[in-house]
Design an enzyme around this catalytic site. Structure first.
Site, mmCIF file in Angstrom:
data_model
loop_
_atom_site.group_PDB
_atom_site.id
_atom_site.type_symbol
_atom_site.label_atom_id
_atom_site.label_comp_id
_atom_site.label_asym_id
_atom_site.label_seq_id
_atom_site.Cartn_x
_atom_site.Cartn_y
_atom_site.Cartn_z
ATOM 1 N N THR A 139 22.270 41.987 8.292
ATOM 2 C CA THR A 139 23.732 42.622 9.178
ATOM 3 C C THR A 139 23.335 44.037 8.853
ATOM 4 O O THR A 139 22.726 44.397 8.132
ATOM 5 C CB THR A 139 24.821 41.751 8.540
ATOM 6 O OG1 THR A 139 24.760 40.440 8.974
ATOM 7 C CG2 THR A 139 26.181 42.494 9.230
ATOM 8 N N ASN B 106 23.067 37.864 12.698
ATOM 9 C CA ASN B 106 23.048 36.682 11.649
ATOM 10 C C ASN B 106 22.060 36.884 10.746
ATOM 11 O O ASN B 106 21.875 37.570 9.848
ATOM 12 C CB ASN B 106 23.230 35.211 12.471
ATOM 13 C CG ASN B 106 23.713 34.106 11.378
ATOM 14 O OD1 ASN B 106 24.257 34.896 10.171
ATOM 15 N ND2 ASN B 106 23.727 32.928 11.430
#
Ligand code: DON
Length: 586
Positions: free
Chosen positions: A390, A410
């Site tokens: 991230t 993700n």
């Protein structure tokens, strides 16, 4: 006396005026006696996980843009220079604090989290045996939610920015077209994820040389298809991504790979402006991301419990302090598994979870001498190797306006699948839903009804972009992190390091951190937390995650890129856990 904030005592307005009108009278920036100092600037700051993208934002500030203009420019630039997490095909959250001419202004939260496609079903990731099929929920086209990043950035710019879309997107287009020099960190990341990317010919095409060779340090990476997509967005706005050629390419990619996203899903994507979760801690107001993030609720909840203790006399990272953190984290994550989900689908008890009465109840339940045990619900045995997947960045402009952004695909490089012809990767955010009650997702997080898959629902997130204001309303800290389930506890510790332990923001970001998430019933500690302290925790009954050889070597893998402001100077702290990050000020 708080070191960071002692250079002034004035209203927001006079401090802001001070900051750029009367340099002759201005006291010098706080100099730190710590061994670690932040980058200091006077007219705004961008701290991001990639230096080139941070420079893009800094230049926008220098051109007179506000923090939102710079945040949007940085977001698009990261999609080019930090492809493992910077993205067009993912989603995220943005916290915005803008002052009006009176020095007032609320903090708002922009939710551009991915949405489940309309044809998503509750059991879509269950195989014939009724078990969760990880290959599908992690690496297939079905793992992609409808991307929110482009809508989020454009909505933020239109509503809160001052510059033209074309101006703020120009640097990203240039970087994609002309290329940029690959850093050591990016080259290492391509190598690490080659297997994932190799499953998709267009990903290989975008991130490896034509002969399949690795881009090494100093090689120039050009991304022509990505430049084309950025150009369509720049000239047509939302329609340049959610309609027209880009949408056609996304839908064709879905048809090819068995994914669910349709033209209708893309057309119906929407960002949501939400009220942040906020709570007061020792006179500071902490604003963080509300559901569908779990971050804000649990940061405020944990601070509420911790405020009842004298943590300063415990001492930073002492066993007494860490014991309290562990016990508080254990309880917060237990609540997360049951009560948190998309608020548009599930009634999340925000007030109850963050209220004083509940904080007191939790505090009464904590034994200060002994570890409690996590519930006897089958504990997750799997705790994922964290991926720096991230990305979090913080922006402040010379007026003191603040933007805190965390966005993601993700996993690093999402599912590994790129949209052929469009140059960007697809997220695998659908795995953040609870695919089956009680079965942990990639981050070992358990969920149930509140976070079950439903059409157009947003998966529960841990991303916690946060802005802290002091009692005069100044944006004194902009923070957040990456790290999956550990984002919440890492952000909590940065806030405590600054507010409770008076650390300068760089020291606060560098300090070793720990993590507990109820299940598995294990404490993860970073190297640097004293081994004697670890042994005391063990003697209190805590189970510490250790390597096979007994060493405590777990790197929790945060990147808490943060900024502090004292009303006069900006103090930027790129998280040293990634050498590619940078704080760039004017
Ligand atoms: O939204 C979430 O909570 C996760 N999808 C975030 C993933 C993440 O932080 C990956 N690692 N750094």
């Amino acid at each position: 006396m708080r070191r960071l904030f002692l250079t002034f005592s004035c209203s927001v307005l006079s401090c802001v005026a001070h900051a750029h009108d009367v340099p002759a009278e201005k006291p010098p920036a706080v100099t730190f006696d710590s061994r670690i100092s932040p980058v200091v600037s006077e007219a705004g700051m961008v701290v991001a996980q990639d230096a080139i993208a941070a420079e893009v934002g800094r230049d926008i500030l220098a051109q007179g843009g506000n923090a939102v203009d710079a945040a949007v420019a940085t977001g698009f630039a990261l999609a080019v220079t930090h492809p493992q997490a910077g993205n067009l095909g993912g989603g995220g959250f943005m916290m915005v604090s803008l002052y009006d001419e009176n020095g007032d202004g609320d903090v708002i939260a922009i939710d551009f989290r991915e949405m489940a496609p309309a044809s998503a079903t509750r059991d879509m990731f269950l195989g014939e045996d009724g078990e969760v099929d990880r290959d599908v929920s992690w690496y297939s086209h079905q793992s992609a939610g409808v991307p929110g990043t482009v809508m989020g950035l454009l909505d933020a710019l239109e509503t809160y920015g001052t510059m033209d879309r074309k101006e703020v997107m120009a640097p990203a287009i240039r970087l994609a077209d002309n290329g940029f020099p690959v850093s050591y960190s990016l080259s290492a990341s391509f190598l690490e994820y080659k297997d994932t990317l190799a499953n998709d010919p267009s990903s290989m095409d975008y991130f490896f040389k034509p002969d399949g060779e690795l881009y090494v340090v100093g090689d120039v990476l050009k991304q022509k298809h990505l430049a084309g997509t950025l150009r369509r967005i720049s000239s047509k706005g939302r329609v340049g991504f959610y309609g027209g050629k880009t949408a056609d390419l996304i839908v064709a990619e879905m048809a090819d790979g068995g994914g669910l996203i349709t033209h209708n899903d893309l057309e119906n994507y929407e960002t949501v402006i939400r009220e942040p979760v906020s709570g007061n801690y020792r006179g500071y107001e902490v604003y963080s991301m509300p559901p569908p993030s779990s971050g804000g609720i649990h940061i405020v909840q944990m601070l509420g419990v911790l405020e009842g203790y004298d943590l300063r006399s415990d001492g930073h990272n002492s066993a007494a302090y860490l014991h309290k953190l562990i016990e508080v984290m254990r309880r917060a994550y237990a609540d997360r598994s049951k009560h948190l989900g998309d608020p548009d689908f599930y009634d999340v008890p925000v007030k109850e979870l963050t209220g004083e009465a509940y904080a007191k109840k939790l505090r009464e339940d904590i034994d200060l001498k002994k570890a409690s045990r996590s519930s006897d619900i089958a504990p997750a045995t799997h705790f994922a190797d964290e991926q720096p997947a991230t990305t979090h960045y913080s922006v402040m402009d010379k007026w003191g306006n603040a933007v805190s952004v965390t966005y993601t695909l993700n996993f690093s490089y999402g599912s590994g699948h790129s949209v052929d012809g469009a140059g960007f990767l697809l997220n695998n955010e659908m795995d953040d839903f609870s695919s089956k009650p009680g079965v942990p997702n990639y981050y070992g997080l358990i969920g149930a009804e509140a976070n079950a898959i439903e059409p157009r629902k947003r998966p529960l997130s841990s991303m916690s972009p946060t802005i802290v204001r002091n009692k005069d309303g100044l944006n004194v800290l902009v923070t957040g992190s990456i790290g999956g389930s550990t984002i919440i506890t890492q952000t909590l510790q940065v806030i405590l390091n600054v507010v409770e332990f008076d650390m300068n923001v760089q020291a606060a970001v560098q300090a070793p951190r720990m993590h507990h998430q109820w299940l598995p019933d294990l404490v993860f500690v970073e190297p640097g937390i004293n081994i004697d302290t670890v042994r005391i925790l063990e003697s209190m009954g805590h189970s510490i995650s250790r390597e096979d050889d007994g060493a405590v070597t777990r790197n929790i893998n945060g990147r808490a890129n943060s900024i502090a402001w004292d009303g006069l100077y900006f103090y930027g702290a790129a998280d040293g856990r990634d050498p590619k990050g940078a704080a760039k000020g004017n």
